[in-house]
Design a protein around this motif. Structure first.
Motif, PDB file in Angstrom:
ATOM      1  N   VAL A  96      60.945  17.252 102.057  1.00 21.76           N
ATOM      2  CA  VAL A  96      59.500  16.471 102.332  1.00 21.76           C
ATOM      3  C   VAL A  96      60.075  14.930 101.836  1.00 21.76           C
ATOM      4  N   HIS A  97      60.275  14.578 100.652  1.00 21.96           N
ATOM      5  CA  HIS A  97      60.676  13.072 100.164  1.00 21.96           C
ATOM      6  C   HIS A  97      61.425  13.303  98.884  1.00 21.96           C
ATOM      7  N   GLY A  98      60.966  13.990  97.970  1.00 26.85           N
ATOM      8  CA  GLY A  98      61.412  14.179  96.540  1.00 26.85           C
ATOM      9  C   GLY A  98      61.457  12.958  95.963  1.00 26.85           C
ATOM     10  N   ASN A  99      60.338  12.077  96.192  1.00 24.57           N
ATOM     11  CA  ASN A  99      60.305  10.800  95.280  1.00 24.57           C
ATOM     12  C   ASN A  99      58.808  10.561  94.943  1.00 24.57           C
ATOM     13  N   PRO A 100      58.972  10.526  93.428  1.00 27.88           N
ATOM     14  CA  PRO A 100      57.430  10.526  92.915  1.00 27.88           C
ATOM     15  C   PRO A 100      56.696   9.296  93.252  1.00 27.88           C
ATOM     16  N   LEU A 101      57.306   8.130  93.698  1.00 24.54           N
ATOM     17  CA  LEU A 101      56.639   6.924  93.989  1.00 24.54           C
ATOM     18  C   LEU A 101      55.972   6.984  95.176  1.00 24.54           C
ATOM     19  N   ALA A 102      56.806   7.808  96.302  1.00 15.37           N
ATOM     20  CA  ALA A 102      56.077   8.093  97.407  1.00 15.37           C
ATOM     21  C   ALA A 102      54.777   9.105  97.411  1.00 15.37           C
ATOM     22  N   ALA A 103      54.792   9.852  96.470  1.00 13.17           N
ATOM     23  CA  ALA A 103      53.865  10.879  96.110  1.00 13.17           C
ATOM     24  C   ALA A 103      52.534   9.922  95.598  1.00 13.17           C
ATOM     25  N   LYS A 104      52.961   8.948  94.804  1.00 14.83           N
ATOM     26  CA  LYS A 104      51.887   8.003  94.475  1.00 14.83           C
ATOM     27  C   LYS A 104      51.219   7.351  95.482  1.00 14.83           C
ATOM     28  N   HIS A 105      51.778   6.944  96.700  1.00 15.13           N
ATOM     29  CA  HIS A 105      51.360   6.167  97.720  1.00 15.13           C
ATOM     30  C   HIS A 105      50.714   6.967  98.637  1.00 15.13           C
ATOM     31  N   GLY A 106      51.090   8.505  98.331  1.00 14.38           N
ATOM     32  CA  GLY A 106      50.358   9.515  99.205  1.00 14.38           C
ATOM     33  C   GLY A 106      48.998   9.624  98.822  1.00 14.38           C
ATOM     34  N   MET A 107      48.944   9.831  97.414  1.00 13.72           N
ATOM     35  CA  MET A 107      47.703   9.862  96.711  1.00 13.72           C
ATOM     36  C   MET A 107      46.624   8.514  97.012  1.00 13.72           C
ATOM     37  N   GLY A 108      47.245   7.520  96.935  1.00 14.87           N
ATOM     38  CA  GLY A 108      46.880   6.135  97.148  1.00 14.87           C
ATOM     39  C   GLY A 108      46.040   6.286  98.701  1.00 14.87           C
ATOM     40  N   ARG A 109      46.754   6.759  99.741  1.00 14.44           N
ATOM     41  CA  ARG A 109      46.153   6.979 100.977  1.00 14.44           C
ATOM     42  C   ARG A 109      45.071   8.142 101.045  1.00 14.44           C
ATOM     43  N   LEU A 110      44.994   9.124 100.266  1.00 16.72           N
ATOM     44  CA  LEU A 110      44.080   9.996 100.159  1.00 16.72           C
ATOM     45  C   LEU A 110      42.676   9.366  99.465  1.00 16.72           C
ATOM     46  N   VAL A 111      42.941   8.501  98.608  1.00 13.85           N
ATOM     47  CA  VAL A 111      41.738   7.635  97.878  1.00 13.85           C
ATOM     48  C   VAL A 111      41.168   6.909  98.826  1.00 13.85           C
ATOM     49  N   LYS A 112      41.987   6.112  99.945  1.00 11.18           N
ATOM     50  CA  LYS A 112      41.381   5.274 100.850  1.00 11.18           C
ATOM     51  C   LYS A 112      40.657   5.821 101.937  1.00 11.18           C
ATOM     52  N   ILE A 113      41.087   7.252 102.093  1.00 12.32           N
ATOM     53  CA  ILE A 113      40.365   8.212 103.185  1.00 12.32           C
ATOM     54  C   ILE A 113      38.905   8.695 102.649  1.00 12.32           C
ATOM     55  N   VAL A 114      39.083   8.733 101.308  1.00 11.21           N
ATOM     56  CA  VAL A 114      37.720   9.375 100.667  1.00 11.21           C
ATOM     57  C   VAL A 114      36.796   8.287 100.842  1.00 11.21           C
ATOM     58  N   ARG A 115      37.330   7.095 100.309  1.00  9.52           N
ATOM     59  CA  ARG A 115      36.359   5.864 100.258  1.00  9.52           C
ATOM     60  C   ARG A 115      35.817   5.476 101.686  1.00  9.52           C
ATOM     61  N   GLY A 116      36.748   5.560 102.559  1.00  6.73           N
ATOM     62  CA  GLY A 116      36.374   4.795 104.049  1.00  6.73           C
ATOM     63  C   GLY A 116      35.738   6.037 105.118  1.00  6.73           C
TER      64      GLY A 116
END
Length: 213
Positions: A97-117
């Protein structure tokens, strides 16, 4: 008025039981424990899928595991919502998938934007958001899972700090599930019944505050 909470997650929310393998009894899954603790004032909806990632493709299953593609449909399906609880990131630690915790943070950030928008039905307001970092992956003698999550033990330990910072920046609630629960050594990733219950029990006071109950 009854408040509605959507729990959006992966196998830890679905209730995968490594001892079977099987699925935990309904009453042992953390969304069910949360529901029992909150009572009739709240309706808790569990939306867990084995293998779900925050925002990344994994075509090794028949379901769409990319959390960003499925979330908008669920927001419309269950609207109006008062709170969405998101616990994802363990499957992001898979090397393919990617194995990178920073990428997971960015993925969660994208989910937040989806919920808000999201354009909610009947012009409903966007729900509050609670981000949860999953309990850390641990080393295991299960050969398949050890390879499936190679490097995930050290990488996943960084998720709590990263998600906490994201929550502060985005104005979301945050909870570290690893502060109350730990993964089973049977496969290093999933939770036994006692530990999944601990998450639901620990979340109840926080959810009450976020719902102003």
């Amino acid at each position: 008025m009854v408040k509605t909470v959507l729990c959006y997650g992966d196998s830890l929310t679905w209730g995968y039981n490594a001892a079977g393998p099987s699925r935990h009894a309904l009453e042992d899954r953390w969304p069910s424990v949360l529901q029992a603790a909150l009572g009739d004032e709240v309706r808790v909806i569990a939306e867990g899928l084995n293998g779900r990632t925050t925002a990344f493709d994994d075509h090794s299953a028949p379901e769409d595991r990319n959390g960003t593609r499925v979330l908008p449909t669920l927001l419309g399906t269950h609207s109006p919502l008062d709170l969405i609880v998101i616990m994802l990131g363990s499957n992001d630690m898979k090397p393919w998938v990617h194995g990178n915790p920073l990428a997971a943070k960015h993925g969660m950030g994208r989910l937040v934007k989806i919920v808000r928008g999201h354009a909610y039905p009947l012009e409903a307001e966007a729900p509050e958001i609670l981000l949860i970092s999953p309990p850390s992956i641990r080393r295991t003698e299960n050969v398949e899972f050890a390879q499936m999550f190679a490097g995930g033990d050290s990488a996943s330990r960084k998720l709590a700090d990263l998600y906490s910072a994201l929550a502060d920046d985005a104005g979301c609630g945050f909870f570290d599930a690893g502060s109350v629960a730990e993964t089973t050594p049977l496969d290093g990733v999933h939770l036994d019944a006692a530990n999944t219950r601990k998450i639901g029990e620990a979340l109840a006071p926080l959810v009450r505050v976020m719902l102003a109950l």
